[in-house]
Structures are given as C-alpha cells and as structure tokens.
Scaffold this motif. Structure first.
Motif, PDB file in Angstrom:
ATOM      1  N   MET A 186       9.000 -10.896 -39.957  1.00  0.00           N
ATOM      2  CA  MET A 186       9.139 -12.345 -40.588  1.00  0.00           C
ATOM      3  C   MET A 186       8.075 -12.409 -41.583  1.00  0.00           C
ATOM      4  N   ALA A 187       8.577 -13.202 -42.657  1.00  0.00           N
ATOM      5  CA  ALA A 187       7.743 -13.386 -43.844  1.00  0.00           C
ATOM      6  C   ALA A 187       6.845 -14.543 -43.264  1.00  0.00           C
ATOM      7  N   ASN A 188       5.508 -14.593 -43.913  1.00  0.00           N
ATOM      8  CA  ASN A 188       4.492 -15.356 -43.316  1.00  0.00           C
ATOM      9  C   ASN A 188       3.825 -16.083 -44.708  1.00  0.00           C
ATOM     10  N   THR A 189       3.428 -15.409 -45.608  1.00  0.00           N
ATOM     11  CA  THR A 189       2.910 -15.825 -46.704  1.00  0.00           C
ATOM     12  C   THR A 189       3.979 -16.879 -47.575  1.00  0.00           C
ATOM     13  N   PRO A 190       3.471 -17.788 -48.372  1.00  0.00           N
ATOM     14  CA  PRO A 190       4.419 -18.599 -49.045  1.00  0.00           C
ATOM     15  C   PRO A 190       5.437 -17.708 -50.011  1.00  0.00           C
ATOM     16  N   SER A 239       6.099 -14.558 -49.675  1.00  0.00           N
ATOM     17  CA  SER A 239       6.870 -13.505 -48.937  1.00  0.00           C
ATOM     18  C   SER A 239       8.226 -14.553 -48.616  1.00  0.00           C
ATOM     19  N   LYS A 240       7.843 -15.714 -48.288  1.00  0.00           N
ATOM     20  CA  LYS A 240       9.097 -16.605 -48.060  1.00  0.00           C
ATOM     21  C   LYS A 240       9.789 -16.739 -49.100  1.00  0.00           C
ATOM     22  N   LYS A 241       9.472 -16.911 -50.214  1.00  0.00           N
ATOM     23  CA  LYS A 241       9.881 -17.182 -51.487  1.00  0.00           C
ATOM     24  C   LYS A 241      10.915 -15.936 -51.713  1.00  0.00           C
ATOM     25  N   ARG A 242      10.340 -14.605 -51.654  1.00  0.00           N
ATOM     26  CA  ARG A 242      10.947 -13.609 -52.056  1.00  0.00           C
ATOM     27  C   ARG A 242      12.142 -13.261 -51.040  1.00  0.00           C
ATOM     28  N   ALA A 243      12.043 -13.876 -49.695  1.00  0.00           N
ATOM     29  CA  ALA A 243      12.996 -13.417 -48.696  1.00  0.00           C
ATOM     30  C   ALA A 243      14.169 -14.481 -48.952  1.00  0.00           C
ATOM     31  N   ARG A 244      13.916 -15.595 -49.671  1.00  0.00           N
ATOM     32  CA  ARG A 244      14.966 -16.591 -50.115  1.00  0.00           C
ATOM     33  C   ARG A 244      15.599 -16.071 -51.358  1.00  0.00           C
TER      34      ARG A 244
END
Length: 87
Positions: A1-5, A7-12
């Motif tokens: 699961m993405a944790n950093t902002p 990595s969350k953006k990259r996942a989106r």
C-alpha cells in the motif's frame, strides 16, 4: 500500500494510465479483428478497407506507447501479406 503522498499520487496516475492504455489496446484489437474477419470471409475489398482503417490506429498505439514500433510493423506486415494473398 502506498504511504507517502508521492507514492499515493503515482498510484492514482498509474490507475488512470492503465485505464487509458487498456481502452487503446482494446480499440486496436477491434480494428485488427475486423481485418481478420474480412480475410476469413475471403472478401478482398473489405479486407483492404479494414486494413487501411487499422493501420493508423496501430501506429497511433505506437506513438502513445501502447505497442512497440517493431510489434506494430510486424502485425501490419503479416496482415498486409495475407490480404495480398487473397487475390
């Protein structure tokens, strides 16, 4: 699961890109299937028309990064030779 902002953006971004690429790949496959069906029916005019419609779609897939250039060239070459053999 993405944790950093980041990595969350990259996942989106990856989800969006995956959806777009999936739609492009599906569209290209549809055009290629129409050529295959025209070849199978033995109708040279329909096969030629379908091939002319499929070629820009396939090359667009190359420029958008869905297909490799050589893959698209190979597919076009094999299809065009099969259409030519319908004579």
């Amino acid at each position: 699961m993405a944790n950093t902002p980041q990595s969350k953006k990259r996942a989106r971004q990856n989800e969006r890109r995956f959806a777009v690429n999936k739609a492009r790949r599906s569209r290209i496959r549809t055009y290629l299937r129409k050529v295959e069906e025209a070849i199978a029916s033995g109708d040279k005019e329909a096969a030629t028309a379908a091939l002319k419609a499929a070629q820009p779609e396939l090359m667009r897939g190359v420029t958008k990064g869905v297909y490799h250039k050589n893959t698209a060239a190979r597919k076009m070459s094999r299809l065009s030779s099969r259409v030519k053999a319908l004579a």
